[in-house]
Enzyme design. Structure first.
Site, mmCIF file in Angstrom:
data_model
loop_
_atom_site.group_PDB
_atom_site.id
_atom_site.type_symbol
_atom_site.label_atom_id
_atom_site.label_comp_id
_atom_site.label_asym_id
_atom_site.label_seq_id
_atom_site.Cartn_x
_atom_site.Cartn_y
_atom_site.Cartn_z
ATOM 1 C CB SER A 1 81.296 86.764 28.745
ATOM 2 O OG SER A 1 81.653 87.982 29.392
ATOM 3 C CE1 TYR B 1 83.635 84.065 32.438
ATOM 4 C CE2 TYR B 1 84.175 86.257 31.639
ATOM 5 C CZ TYR B 1 83.239 85.309 31.983
ATOM 6 O OH TYR B 1 81.896 85.589 31.872
#
Length: 257
Positions: A148, A162
């Site tokens: 990401s 995350y």
């Protein structure tokens, strides 16, 4: 040169393939002649997506929870029972957790880190021999880890586990690439930006608003994600090793300005 992006006849496993980024990649692979196995934790969703995508090409559901080593090995065993080798593995299954720093729980750390960073390593490990069987001097096997842009630059949300897990996955991709290249297995990553998905509900539900913050003027489309994965999986990407391709319309650059 005309076959530079061909994937005809190859076999792929896409984790988290029932929706979002995984479904986009699986769809692109199917259009390019790949037999695709998709995995997801929820069996009903996995089977429903596989049935829909089977209208394009052979798509087989393998429901599994890869957040544990046992689950990853069980999924690998299912693939190995069905196929003599595996050409492409896409480690896409992931999770996110957002919460204030003072109350961020251990469960929100372990769930996300286990699925986002631990699972890609141990699933690849479990399928190592099968990927090696598929690899030849002319056509390496491929592993694609879905990271990401939040593992590259810092966003505004308190998503501690995350961002840490995706940054870790980017570096893990480099380390795995260095080792597996000697077995004819090329490892790379993709770092998506704003794509409409259940994980990125802002892009899904407020796409026009999010697009205003994207230099390219829009959010990502399925073709954008499929294109990056097809490039890395095909002959065109054979000499790209250990890289993570950013597919975000310029968002990472904008954050850094």
């Amino acid at each position: 040169m005309k076959d530079l992006f061909s994937l005809q006849g190859r076999v792929a496993l896409v984790t988290g393939g029932s929706r979002g980024i995984g479904r986009m990649i699986a769809t692109g692979f199917l259009h390019h002649g790949v037999k695709v196995y998709i995995s997801a934790r929820k069996a009903a969703a996995c089977e429903a997506t596989a049935e829909e995508l089977s209208a394009i090409g052979p798509c087989v559901p393998l429901p599994a929870d890869v957040s544990t080593v046992e689950g990853a090995r069980a999924l690998a065993a299912q693939v190995m029972e069905r196929e003599p080798s595996l050409d492409i593995l896409v480690n896409n299954a992931g999770a996110a957790w957002g919460e204030a720093f003072d109350t961020f729980p251990e469960s929100g750390w372990d769930k996300v880190v286990d699925l986002n960073m631990k699972a890609p390593f141990f699933l690849t490990q479990a399928l190592h021999a099968h990927l090696r069987k598929a690899a030849t001097a002319q056509r390496p096997a491929k592993v694609i880890n879905i990271a990401s842009i939040d593992g590259i630059s810092v966003n505004q949300w308190e998503t501690y586990s995350y961002t840490a897990s995706k940054a870790g996955l980017i570096h893990l991709t480099r380390r795995m690439a260095l080792r597996l290249a000697q077995d004819g297995i090329v490892v790379n990553g993709i770092a998506p930006g704003p794509f409409a998905s259940d994980m990125n509900k802002q892009a899904r539900d407020h796409g026009d608003e999010v697009a205003q913050r994207v230099p390219a003027g829009r959010i990502g489309q399925p073709e954008d994600m499929a294109g990056a994965a097809i490039f890395l999986a095909s002959r065109a990407g054979d000499f790209v090793v250990g890289e993570t391709i950013v597919v975000d319309g310029g968002v990472t650059f904008a954050r850094g300005s």
